[in-house]
Write an enzyme that holds these catalytic residues in place. Structure first.
Site, PDB file in Angstrom:
ATOM      1  CG  ASP A  32      -1.951  -1.146   1.151  1.00  0.00           C
ATOM      2  OD1 ASP A  32      -1.920  -1.939   0.195  1.00  0.00           O
ATOM      3  OD2 ASP A  32      -2.759  -1.260   2.091  1.00  0.00           O
ATOM      4  CE  LYS A 137      -3.556  -4.301   1.120  1.00  0.00           C
ATOM      5  NZ  LYS A 137      -4.226  -3.548   2.177  1.00  0.00           N
ATOM      6  CB  CYS A 170      -2.153  -2.644   5.348  1.00  0.00           C
ATOM      7  SG  CYS A 170      -3.813  -1.935   5.208  1.00  0.00           S
TER       8      CYS A 170
HETATM    9  N1  TIU Z   1      -2.628   0.354   4.297  1.00  0.00           N
HETATM   10  C1  TIU Z   1      -3.062   0.577   5.530  1.00  0.00           C
HETATM   11  O1  TIU Z   1      -2.323   0.377   6.495  1.00  0.00           O
HETATM   12  N2  TIU Z   1      -4.346   1.096   5.664  1.00  0.00           N
HETATM   13  C2  TIU Z   1      -4.729   1.934   6.690  1.00  0.00           C
HETATM   14  O2  TIU Z   1      -5.871   2.348   6.747  1.00  0.00           O
HETATM   15  N3  TIU Z   1      -3.757   2.268   7.607  1.00  0.00           N
HETATM   16  C3  TIU Z   1      -3.885   3.160   8.640  1.00  0.00           C
HETATM   17  O3  TIU Z   1      -2.958   3.221   9.455  1.00  0.00           O
HETATM   18  N4  TIU Z   1      -4.945   3.930   8.715  1.00  0.00           N
END
Ligand code: TIU
Length: 234
Positions: A32, A137, A170
């Site tokens: 991500d 995802k 994530c």
């Molecule tokens: N990619 C991921 O970690 N999504 C989140 O929403 N992370 C947060 O820390 N908010």
């Protein structure tokens, strides 16, 4: 260059103990690294976070990505996001909390956390090559409702070098999913980051505690050193 018919084994210095990896059965998984989390105006900022805290992870990941491309190691990029009609976004996720903009709302980088919008894209410094795998995802974990298991099986992958953002959300969710599926997960400490430094530290501690209950933790330099040492012998 890796030859898939021939094992290429190295020992990586890690915690709680060194881990032996066959590079031909190892993938680099980058979680991500999207504008929505890394840049002002995206999902991360709407949740009230200082997104610039995540910048430390970029260079270590770029170093590993360069190494993986040079070796011919499988590279998997993931992106969290939803379909434009939000049919894969549970109301429990969309309606949660009091963000400044909700998932699907228009923002400065397009609709928040929606596939195909500029904010959903991976940052320029780590942009995927056409030959690399990109997994979209809807959840925090990279295995839930995705083709990731099939891809890893197809390439004979047993080990994952995991980096990206955020450490406790994530990255941790994906590592836990992967661990239950039998993968050895080696998490790259400087290649992960969190909006909360204390959660970054604890997120890593939770992985390596109890003899490596979810996996191993190392840093990008240790991976590069193991790769280079092994190349020197060959
Ligand atoms: N990619 C991921 O970690 N999504 C989140 O929403 N992370 C947060 O820390 N908010």
């Amino acid at each position: 260059m890796l030859n898939s018919g021939q094992a290429s084994i190295a020992t990586v210095v890690a915690e709680p103990e060194p881990v032996e990896l066959d590079w031909t059965a190892t993938a680099l998984v980058i979680i991500d690294m999207q504008r929505d989390f890394m840049e002002p105006g995206g999902f991360g900022e709407t949740l009230g976070n200082d997104v610039l805290r995540l910048a430390t992870a970029v260079q270590p990941i770029a170093n590993l990505l360069g190494m993986a491309r040079e070796m011919g190691m499988l590279v998997v990029h993931t992106r969290e996001g939803h379909l434009p009609d939000l049919s894969d976004a549970p109301p429990a996720k969309v309606e949660r909390g009091a963000p400044s903009l909700r998932i699907g709302d228009p923002g400065p980088m397009g609709r928040i956390l929606i596939r195909g919008e500029p904010g959903h894209d991976i940052i320029a410094d780590l942009y995927p090559l056409d030959s690399e795998v990109v997994i979209d995802k809807p959840g925090k974990g990279a295995f839930y409702a995705t083709e990731l298991s099939d891809v890893l099986q197809k390439y004979g992958i047993e080990n994952l070098l995991v980096c990206g953002v955020t450490t406790e959300v994530c990255v941790n969710t994906t590592v836990r999913e992967a661990n239950d599926r039998g993968y050895r997960c080696v998490v790259i400490s400087d290649g992960c980051a969190s909006y909360f430094p204390e959660f970054h530290d604890m997120g890593l501690k939770m992985i390596k505690a109890q003899g490596g209950i979810f996996g191993w933790v190392t840093d990008s330099a240790a991976i590069l050193k193991a790769v280079n040492a092994e190349t020197a012998i060959v």
